[in-house]
Design a protein around this motif. Structure first.
Motif, PDB file in Angstrom:
ATOM      1  N   LEU A   1       5.369   0.521  -2.786  1.00 32.71           N
ATOM      2  CA  LEU A   1       4.092  -0.051  -3.062  1.00 32.71           C
ATOM      3  C   LEU A   1       3.581  -0.795  -1.272  1.00 32.71           C
ATOM      4  O   LEU A   1       1.949  -0.976  -2.079  1.00 32.71           O
ATOM      5  CB  LEU A   1       4.247  -1.529  -3.543  1.00 32.71           C
ATOM      6  CG  LEU A   1       4.293  -0.609  -4.959  1.00 32.71           C
ATOM      7  CD1 LEU A   1       5.368  -1.574  -5.865  1.00 32.71           C
ATOM      8  CD2 LEU A   1       3.850  -0.444  -5.806  1.00 32.71           C
ATOM      9  N   ASN A   2       4.204  -1.341  -0.386  1.00 35.07           N
ATOM     10  CA  ASN A   2       3.614  -2.119   0.983  1.00 35.07           C
ATOM     11  C   ASN A   2       3.213  -1.184   1.392  1.00 35.07           C
ATOM     12  O   ASN A   2       3.281  -1.579   2.645  1.00 35.07           O
ATOM     13  CB  ASN A   2       4.525  -2.705   1.207  1.00 35.07           C
ATOM     14  CG  ASN A   2       4.151  -4.235  -0.411  1.00 35.07           C
ATOM     15  OD1 ASN A   2       3.072  -4.756  -0.400  1.00 35.07           O
ATOM     16  ND2 ASN A   2       5.615  -4.605  -0.672  1.00 35.07           N
ATOM     17  N   GLU A   3       3.060   0.227   0.841  1.00 34.72           N
ATOM     18  CA  GLU A   3       3.082   1.448   2.813  1.00 34.72           C
ATOM     19  C   GLU A   3       3.786   0.840   3.550  1.00 34.72           C
ATOM     20  O   GLU A   3       2.950   0.662   4.635  1.00 34.72           O
ATOM     21  CB  GLU A   3       1.459   1.471   2.988  1.00 34.72           C
ATOM     22  CG  GLU A   3       0.640   1.467   1.881  1.00 34.72           C
ATOM     23  CD  GLU A   3      -0.934   1.339   2.553  1.00 34.72           C
ATOM     24  OE1 GLU A   3      -1.718   2.207   3.232  1.00 34.72           O
ATOM     25  OE2 GLU A   3      -1.382   0.760   1.646  1.00 34.72           O
ATOM     26  N   PRO A   4       5.055   0.667   3.254  1.00 33.14           N
ATOM     27  CA  PRO A   4       5.815   0.700   4.412  1.00 33.14           C
ATOM     28  C   PRO A   4       6.227   1.689   6.100  1.00 33.14           C
ATOM     29  O   PRO A   4       5.261   3.115   5.719  1.00 33.14           O
ATOM     30  CB  PRO A   4       7.086   1.050   3.699  1.00 33.14           C
ATOM     31  CG  PRO A   4       7.451   1.932   2.830  1.00 33.14           C
ATOM     32  CD  PRO A   4       5.887   1.459   2.191  1.00 33.14           C
ATOM     33  N   LEU A   5       6.187   1.720   6.872  1.00 36.50           N
ATOM     34  CA  LEU A   5       5.765   2.505   7.918  1.00 36.50           C
ATOM     35  C   LEU A   5       7.804   3.750   8.016  1.00 36.50           C
ATOM     36  O   LEU A   5       7.789   4.949   8.493  1.00 36.50           O
ATOM     37  CB  LEU A   5       6.466   1.412   9.613  1.00 36.50           C
ATOM     38  CG  LEU A   5       5.102   0.470   9.672  1.00 36.50           C
ATOM     39  CD1 LEU A   5       5.335  -0.380  10.703  1.00 36.50           C
ATOM     40  CD2 LEU A   5       3.692   1.767  10.233  1.00 36.50           C
ATOM     41  N   ILE A   6       8.364   3.091   7.310  1.00 33.39           N
ATOM     42  CA  ILE A   6       9.755   3.169   7.304  1.00 33.39           C
ATOM     43  C   ILE A   6      10.588   3.616   5.848  1.00 33.39           C
ATOM     44  O   ILE A   6      10.181   2.527   5.293  1.00 33.39           O
ATOM     45  CB  ILE A   6      10.566   3.230   8.696  1.00 33.39           C
ATOM     46  CG1 ILE A   6      11.598   4.202   8.179  1.00 33.39           C
ATOM     47  CG2 ILE A   6      11.133   1.634   8.464  1.00 33.39           C
ATOM     48  CD1 ILE A   6      12.907   4.181   9.529  1.00 33.39           C
ATOM     49  N   LEU A   7      10.946   4.340   5.438  1.00 30.07           N
ATOM     50  CA  LEU A   7      11.785   4.184   3.962  1.00 30.07           C
ATOM     51  C   LEU A   7      12.963   4.211   3.971  1.00 30.07           C
ATOM     52  O   LEU A   7      13.608   5.161   5.016  1.00 30.07           O
ATOM     53  CB  LEU A   7      11.519   5.632   3.474  1.00 30.07           C
ATOM     54  CG  LEU A   7      10.400   4.864   2.218  1.00 30.07           C
ATOM     55  CD1 LEU A   7      10.647   6.479   1.329  1.00 30.07           C
ATOM     56  CD2 LEU A   7      10.243   4.017   1.135  1.00 30.07           C
TER      57      LEU A   7
END
Length: 226
Positions: free
Chosen positions: A159-165
């Motif tokens: 949702l928050n357009e993360p840099l890493i999952l």
């Protein structure tokens, strides 16, 4: 602004579970767009390492940076800010079963500071499309298969357009065909630029979808050379 900084760096980090040293002198980095597996036996420290990366456990010795946040200096009040910049996918889904898919996602958006209703609706629709659940907004979790529930969890993490999952055994409860579908979702997310660190026991996936491999073994993290 494009940053060439690594998304994740650990430098001589010691990983503790309570008072017990689980992994010692851990050093590695993950760059934007990398896909990295984290393997090792049960109890070898995989989950403790991931928990340290999302600040559920404190980094007591050494240095660590993830998504621009210094793990060795982070204060408890900064943890929500960190978790807005990374995505976390758990094995056991952790969905609210009394709310539909959309309400599960909206809960996270509100908790992370979103207020504009239109932007929230657009973002929820985008991430559900991204994981192949474009028509599932109004469904309750119990109406979804295990694989579909895991897709909702991945959508929530994006949702928050993360840099890493950070994914902890995301296919652990799923059968092989569904695990394949989930891996394809992860690959699409990774190809779009999000780095992924995925703990897994499933060695079939490593053969089918080759990538960098870090192994937790004998209290250390070693990179396996392909």
């Amino acid at each position: 602004m494009f940053s060439s900084e690594p998304v994740l760096t650990l430098d001589h980090a010691d990983i503790y579970q309570g008072q017990k040293l689980v992994l010692g002198d851990v050093s590695f980095q993950i760059d934007k767009g990398d896909f990295v597996y984290l393997i090792g036996r049960t109890g070898s420290g995989k989950s403790s390492l991931l928990k340290t990366l999302y600040a559920d456990l404190w980094l007591q010795n050494g240095k660590g940076h993830i998504a621009g946040v210094a793990l060795d200096k982070i204060k408890p009040r900064d943890v929500p800010f960190l978790r807005r910049k990374i995505g976390i996918v758990f094995q056991d889904f952790q969905l609210f079963f009394d709310r539909n898919v959309e309400e599960n996602l909206k809960f996270v958006l509100k908790a992370t500071g979103w207020t504009d209703k239109n932007k929230m609706n657009t973002r929820m629709a985008d991430v559900l499309m991204q994981v192949g659940l474009g028509t599932a907004q109004k469904k309750m979790p119990h109406q979804l298969s295990g694989g579909e529930q895991q897709r909702v969890v991945i959508a929530r993490a994006m949702l928050n357009e993360p840099l890493i999952l950070l994914a902890d055994e995301p296919t652990g409860n799923l059968d092989p065909a569904v695990s394949d579908q989930i891996m394809k979702v992860f690959q699409a997310i990774n190809n779009a630029g999000t780095a992924i660190l995925m703990a897994t026991h499933n060695y079939d996936l490593l053969n089918k979808y080759p990538a960098r491999v870090l192994r937790c073994q004998d209290g250390q993290v070693v990179e396996l050379k392909g």
